[in-house]
Motif scaffolding. Structure first.
Motif, PDB file in Angstrom:
ATOM      1  N   VAL A 174     -10.475   3.981  -0.092  1.00 18.98           N
ATOM      2  CA  VAL A 174      -8.552   4.532   0.407  1.00 18.98           C
ATOM      3  C   VAL A 174      -9.049   4.029   2.319  1.00 18.98           C
ATOM      4  CG1 VAL A 174      -7.732   6.137  -1.041  1.00 18.98           C
ATOM      5  CG2 VAL A 174      -8.838   6.731   1.507  1.00 18.98           C
ATOM      6  N   GLN A 175      -8.198   3.814   2.946  1.00 21.01           N
ATOM      7  CA  GLN A 175      -7.910   4.325   4.145  1.00 21.01           C
ATOM      8  C   GLN A 175      -7.632   5.462   4.805  1.00 21.01           C
ATOM      9  OE1 GLN A 175      -6.713   0.127   6.746  1.00 21.01           O
ATOM     10  NE2 GLN A 175      -6.439   1.653   7.945  1.00 21.01           N
ATOM     11  N   ILE A 176      -8.415   5.513   5.797  1.00 24.82           N
ATOM     12  CA  ILE A 176      -8.024   6.739   6.554  1.00 24.82           C
ATOM     13  C   ILE A 176      -7.457   6.666   8.515  1.00 24.82           C
ATOM     14  CG2 ILE A 176      -8.836   9.698   6.958  1.00 24.82           C
ATOM     15  CD1 ILE A 176     -10.000   8.877   4.113  1.00 24.82           C
ATOM     16  N   PRO A 185       1.079  -1.464  -0.119  1.00 25.19           N
ATOM     17  CA  PRO A 185      -0.247  -0.068  -0.310  1.00 25.19           C
ATOM     18  C   PRO A 185       0.584   0.945   0.251  1.00 25.19           C
ATOM     19  CG  PRO A 185       0.404  -1.158   2.001  1.00 25.19           C
ATOM     20  CD  PRO A 185       0.814  -1.579   1.696  1.00 25.19           C
ATOM     21  N   ARG A 186       0.464   2.290  -0.666  1.00 25.58           N
ATOM     22  CA  ARG A 186       1.218   3.540  -0.831  1.00 25.58           C
ATOM     23  C   ARG A 186      -0.020   4.236   0.174  1.00 25.58           C
ATOM     24  NH1 ARG A 186       4.075   0.289  -3.611  1.00 25.58           N
ATOM     25  NH2 ARG A 186       5.213   1.312  -5.051  1.00 25.58           N
ATOM     26  N   ILE A 187       0.933   5.705   1.590  1.00 24.21           N
ATOM     27  CA  ILE A 187       0.777   5.734   1.834  1.00 24.21           C
ATOM     28  C   ILE A 187       0.787   7.464   1.869  1.00 24.21           C
ATOM     29  CG2 ILE A 187       0.768   6.435   4.695  1.00 24.21           C
ATOM     30  CD1 ILE A 187       0.991   4.536   5.524  1.00 24.21           C
ATOM     31  N   THR A 188      -0.137   8.052   2.172  1.00 20.44           N
ATOM     32  CA  THR A 188       0.277   9.922   1.010  1.00 20.44           C
ATOM     33  C   THR A 188      -0.539  10.560   3.092  1.00 20.44           C
ATOM     34  OG1 THR A 188      -0.151   9.510  -0.752  1.00 20.44           O
ATOM     35  CG2 THR A 188       0.157  11.719  -0.106  1.00 20.44           C
ATOM     36  N   THR A 189       0.533  11.114   2.752  1.00 21.75           N
ATOM     37  CA  THR A 189       0.390  11.869   4.764  1.00 21.75           C
ATOM     38  C   THR A 189       0.051  13.775   4.193  1.00 21.75           C
ATOM     39  OG1 THR A 189       3.109  12.364   4.942  1.00 21.75           O
ATOM     40  CG2 THR A 189       2.054  10.553   5.731  1.00 21.75           C
ATOM     41  N   VAL A 246      -3.947   8.674   4.477  1.00 25.63           N
ATOM     42  CA  VAL A 246      -4.458   8.247   3.723  1.00 25.63           C
ATOM     43  C   VAL A 246      -3.336   7.116   3.326  1.00 25.63           C
ATOM     44  CG1 VAL A 246      -5.415   8.173   1.281  1.00 25.63           C
ATOM     45  CG2 VAL A 246      -5.187  10.073   3.052  1.00 25.63           C
ATOM     46  N   THR A 247      -4.110   5.810   3.116  1.00 20.00           N
ATOM     47  CA  THR A 247      -3.784   4.426   2.199  1.00 20.00           C
ATOM     48  C   THR A 247      -4.191   3.627   1.675  1.00 20.00           C
ATOM     49  OG1 THR A 247      -2.772   4.443   5.004  1.00 20.00           O
ATOM     50  CG2 THR A 247      -2.418   1.963   3.380  1.00 20.00           C
ATOM     51  N   SER A 248      -3.511   3.632   0.417  1.00 21.25           N
ATOM     52  CA  SER A 248      -4.443   2.746  -0.636  1.00 21.25           C
ATOM     53  C   SER A 248      -3.560   2.096  -1.781  1.00 21.25           C
ATOM     54  CB  SER A 248      -4.870   4.140  -1.516  1.00 21.25           C
ATOM     55  OG  SER A 248      -5.462   3.558  -2.733  1.00 21.25           O
ATOM     56  N   ASN A 249      -3.306   0.686  -2.354  1.00 23.65           N
ATOM     57  CA  ASN A 249      -2.969   1.227  -3.278  1.00 23.65           C
ATOM     58  C   ASN A 249      -3.142   1.287  -4.169  1.00 23.65           C
ATOM     59  OD1 ASN A 249      -1.758  -1.201  -2.459  1.00 23.65           O
ATOM     60  ND2 ASN A 249      -3.045  -2.890  -2.067  1.00 23.65           N
ATOM     61  N   ASP A 250      -4.877   1.995  -4.600  1.00 26.07           N
ATOM     62  CA  ASP A 250      -5.095   2.652  -6.272  1.00 26.07           C
ATOM     63  C   ASP A 250      -5.001   4.118  -6.211  1.00 26.07           C
ATOM     64  OD1 ASP A 250      -6.495   3.412  -8.295  1.00 26.07           O
ATOM     65  OD2 ASP A 250      -8.203   3.263  -7.474  1.00 26.07           O
ATOM     66  N   ALA A 251      -3.575   4.476  -6.641  1.00 22.87           N
ATOM     67  CA  ALA A 251      -3.341   5.960  -6.806  1.00 22.87           C
ATOM     68  C   ALA A 251      -4.088   6.970  -6.890  1.00 22.87           C
ATOM     69  CB  ALA A 251      -1.934   5.484  -7.847  1.00 22.87           C
ATOM     70  N   GLU A 252      -4.986   6.581  -7.912  1.00 19.59           N
ATOM     71  CA  GLU A 252      -6.088   7.895  -8.405  1.00 19.59           C
ATOM     72  C   GLU A 252      -7.269   7.714  -7.593  1.00 19.59           C
ATOM     73  OE1 GLU A 252      -9.234   8.005 -11.491  1.00 19.59           O
ATOM     74  OE2 GLU A 252      -8.065   6.544 -11.769  1.00 19.59           O
ATOM     75  N   ILE A 295      -7.321  12.641  -1.107  1.00 23.92           N
ATOM     76  CA  ILE A 295      -6.356  13.954  -0.760  1.00 23.92           C
ATOM     77  C   ILE A 295      -6.840  15.149  -1.126  1.00 23.92           C
ATOM     78  CG2 ILE A 295      -3.629  14.564  -0.868  1.00 23.92           C
ATOM     79  CD1 ILE A 295      -3.941  12.239   1.145  1.00 23.92           C
ATOM     80  N   ASP A 296      -6.560  15.426  -2.152  1.00 28.89           N
ATOM     81  CA  ASP A 296      -7.608  16.846  -2.938  1.00 28.89           C
ATOM     82  C   ASP A 296      -8.893  16.862  -2.283  1.00 28.89           C
ATOM     83  OD1 ASP A 296      -6.011  16.740  -4.616  1.00 28.89           O
ATOM     84  OD2 ASP A 296      -7.002  15.882  -6.151  1.00 28.89           O
TER      85      ASP A 296
END
Length: 775
Positions: free
Chosen positions: A596-598, A564-568, A608-614, A620-621
């Protein structure tokens, strides 16, 4: 027994041992107190030997009581303490490893030590207190015990060593070391450190010896007042005549046939064949003896002879079981990326020891919630780096049922976890939860150190930016107390561990030590012996690290595509409620629509955790728009969600609407709002005003080209002076006539429409939109 209490000033704190009041039916019981932390330790022994036991049946139970910390279990359904927490298991192992060497060889009576924490002050850890109380309880009891032994914790804060530091100082320091022993000898060591040097570690152990000696004197003082004579127990030892016969037959064959092979199975086959031949010969020799169990005595005698041969060859000839030099490790090999779909994996081999370690990355919400006695805080604490260790029977070629993890598995997993923890990146830099699992696929010595190496490799394969690579090696010892002669062994095998005097595990990087664990089978070792072992361990560790670096030198730049990718993002903590919404309505909507998971922390850190970049970008937006501070001059393309006679309300971001007044819809005069926009239309607007109540005024016409000629709508639409600014008696000049009547009717209709939507909005609208005081 009269109640007796002895006290000692220990590093500026009063430490006491008390006996004679609690748990009087046990063979021995002592209450230890340091600050407001209180521990009761009891010692009890069975009356008879346990038949068929091949080892000393010592049982140590460390009992955490939540009431000690003023806590009630967090589960809604179960309030009683259940199975021991990992922390309790590890504390129990500290007691076991400190006490076990001090019982007589051949003792087979059941002995149980129970340590129960009765009060916890969140400053003083009860584990080292329990070791001192256990030794005192055994000493004053009638249980045969060759103690005493004491224990202290050594910390280092700002370069200064401390005795029994507080939880807070341990957290902020760079060393957490538990030492048990006496003023002259060391029995057991357990440590976690932030890459400190071998010289500093040896100095810390030496620093512990003075308070250890003081604690020994305190125990002796209590035992002198309350101690009772020791019981005589039957020891399970081989008959001397049988031992002599076994020695005569087995010793030359073991010396000739046991050595020269690196294959564990082949060596065990050879030893088993010698043992079988010896058993036949001894049974024939003593066939007329009906008083002894010849088979049992032969087995005991063979084990003693085997141990003597191994130790003698090491001490006198520096000859190891596989013919390696004393300071050489077995062949090491490793590789990474061995499994296709996991987030990170590594296979580490050292001799016949083989470990597969797998990394799984998760979100902040996947962190483990801890609710034990020592997990302070209203909601306990969380753990984001977790290491689990499995040791199935097949790893040693045996049939064994697979159940839950035992104390050994918990202990080995915790040691490898502690070894890696100092190099795990901070949450702010790498906000993932990390779970590592080490599978022991083959075992012939020190799977815990192999798990440490495998963990480093797997983390780097997963792209986790650990600050340093960590390796580990297990050191052994053969020590002759009579002569003082000793030999330190690098990378011990199982047979050297079982027949040697020490198992000393040391982990670290090229910079220094991160974890350490030492058990010994003697009555104590000197600091000098341990210092030599640390120096030799460093050389072995550096060699292992050099091999590991050939497999992977740096953490991968990219994580697995399956991770998963986590964006902070950091938001204003006051805006957290806007993201969550009433009853979680907003955040649940974001999760449902983006997948996603928040996770949100009180500091305002959003992950924000997700395997889907979109999906991640959309979430995030969304959160950014919910929490952004809208400023004058910003341009938005929003959706019209309400239309009134006086203008259109445009959704700028979720939760933020603005009013585009009818006069701001176009440069020319607009008769009806619907002539320009309808509900659902997208409208490009610019923020032209934000009033004192946070209401946003928008303009669409400023986004349009200004016409060269024609009629321009220049109706005033500013809010004008507010009523409370003019004073209650200064209402301004009243107007009359048809023009005012039309304006009044317009305002009245608008107010009615707004009133149906929001009474407060209608009230303030009329105040601000009717500057002549006609409200």
């Amino acid at each position: 027994m009269k109640n007796t209490k002895v006290e000692l000033d220990l590093a500026g704190k009063k430490f006491s041992l008390e006996a004679g009041e609690l748990a009087q039916q046990a063979n021995g019981s002592v209450v230890a107190q340091l600050g407001d932390t209180v521990v009761l330790v009891t010692a009890t022994m069975g009356k008879n030997i346990r038949d068929g036991m091949e080892y000393f049946p010592l049982l140590v139970d460390y009992e955490e009581r939540l009431y000690a910390a003023g806590k009630i279990k967090g589960s809604r359904f179960i309030k009683r303490e259940g199975r021991a927490t990992d922390e309790a298991v590890l504390s129990g192992r500290l007691l076991d490893r400190s006490l076990r060497p001090l019982f007589q060889d051949g003792m087979r009576n059941d002995v149980q030590i129970v340590a129960t924490t009765l009060s916890l002050d969140e400053v003083n850890d009860p584990d080292v207190m329990a070791i001192n109380a256990a030794s005192a309880a055994l000493g004053m009891s009638n249980i045969p015990f060759e103690g005493p032994v004491a224990a202290v914790r050594v910390g280092r804060l700002n370069g200064e060593f401390q005795i029994n530091p507080s939880y807070e100082d341990r957290k902020n320091g760079d060393l957490d070391l538990v030492v048990s022993g006496t003023g002259e000898h060391i029995m057991m060591v357990e440590a976690g450190a932030k890459q400190i040097t071998e010289a500093d570690m040896a100095a810390a152990i030496k620093f512990a010896q003075k308070p250890l000696g003081e604690l020994i004197e305190l125990q002796n003082k209590l035992v002198k007042q309350l101690g009772v004579p020791k019981l005589e127990v039957k020891l399970v030892l081989p008959d001397e005549k049988v031992l002599a016969e076994v020695k005569a037959i087995a010793e030359p064959r073991l010396d000739a046939e046991m050595y020269g092979t690196f294959d564990k199975a082949e060596r065990e086959r050879r030893i088993a064949k010698i043992a079988e031949d010896v058993a036949v010969a001894v049974a024939e020799k003593f066939k007329d003896n009906t008083e002894l169990n010849i088979k049992s005595h032969t087995k005991l005698a063979f084990e003693k002879v085997l141990k003597k041969v191994i130790r003698k060859n090491i001490l006198e000839k520096e000859r190891r079981i596989d013919e390696r030099p004393l300071n050489v490790t077995r062949e090491v090999s490793c590789k990474v990326g061995v499994l296709p779909r996991v987030h990170g994996s590594a296979l580490f081999n050292r001799g016949e020891t083989q470990i597969l370690t797998v990394v799984t990355l998760g979100s902040s919400g996947d962190a483990q919630i801890l609710d034990g006695m020592e997990d302070f805080g209203v909601d306990g604490t969380t753990k984001r780096y977790i290491h689990h260790y499995n040791f199935p029977g097949y790893s040693v070629g045996e049939v064994a049922p697979i159940r839950g993890p035992g104390r050994r598995e918990i202990g080995h997993g915790a040691l490898a976890e502690r070894a890696i923890e100092p190099v795990i990146p901070e949450k702010e830099k790498f906000p993932y939860t990390l779970r590592l699992v080490s599978e022991a696929l083959g075992s012939n010595g020190s799977t815990s150190m192999a798990s440490t190496c495998g963990s480093s490799l797997a983390l780097m394969d997963a792209g986790v930016p650990i600050t340093d690579m960590i390796g580990g090696v297990a050191m052994g010892l053969v020590f002759d107390p009579a002569s003082g002669k000793y030999k330190v062994l690098t990378d011990i095998q199982g047979i050297e561990d079982g027949n040697g005097d020490m198992d000393f595990k040391v982990t670290g990087s090229e910079k220094g030590i991160t974890a350490m664990q030492m058990d010994n089978k003697t009555k104590g070792l000197t600091v000098e012996i341990l210092a030599d072992a640390l120096t030799q361990a460093r050389a072995g560790r550096l060699h292992i690290l050099s091999v590991m670096q050939k497999a992977i030198a740096q953490p991968r730049a990219e994580m697995s595509k399956y991770a998963p990718r986590i964006t902070t993002l950091q938001i204003n903590p006051e805006k957290i409620r806007d993201v969550i919404g009433t009853g979680g309505k907003v955040i649940n909507k974001i999760i449902a629509e983006t997948g996603v998971q928040i996770d949100i922390e009180d500091s305002g850190l959003v992950m924000v955790t997700s395997n889907d970049a979109e999906g991640s970008k959309k979430a995030i937006d969304w959160i950014h728009n919910l929490t952004r501070e809208i400023k004058i001059g910003e341009v938005f393309k929003g959706k019209v969600n309400r239309i009134m006679d006086f203008g259109a309300f445009v959704e700028l971001t979720p939760g933020h609407d603005g009013l585009c007044h009818i006069s701001e819809l176009a440069w020319q005069r607009v008769g009806k709002v619907e002539d320009v926009v309808k509900i659902g239309d997208e409208l490009e607007v610019k923020v032209v005003e934000i009033d004192h109540m946070g209401r946003i005024n928008l303009s669409h016409k400023v986004m349009l080209p200004r016409p060269e000629g024609g009629t321009i709508d220049d109706r005033p639409h500013d809010r004008g002076p507010r009523r409370d600014d003019r004073g209650s008696n200064d209402r301004g000049p009243r107007r009359g006539g048809p023009r005012f009547a039309g304006r009044h009717e317009y305002l009245k209709k608008s107010a009615i429409a707004l009133f149906l939507f929001d009474k407060a909005e209608a009230y303030y609208y009329l105040i601000d939109r009717n500057p002549q005081g006609d409200t």
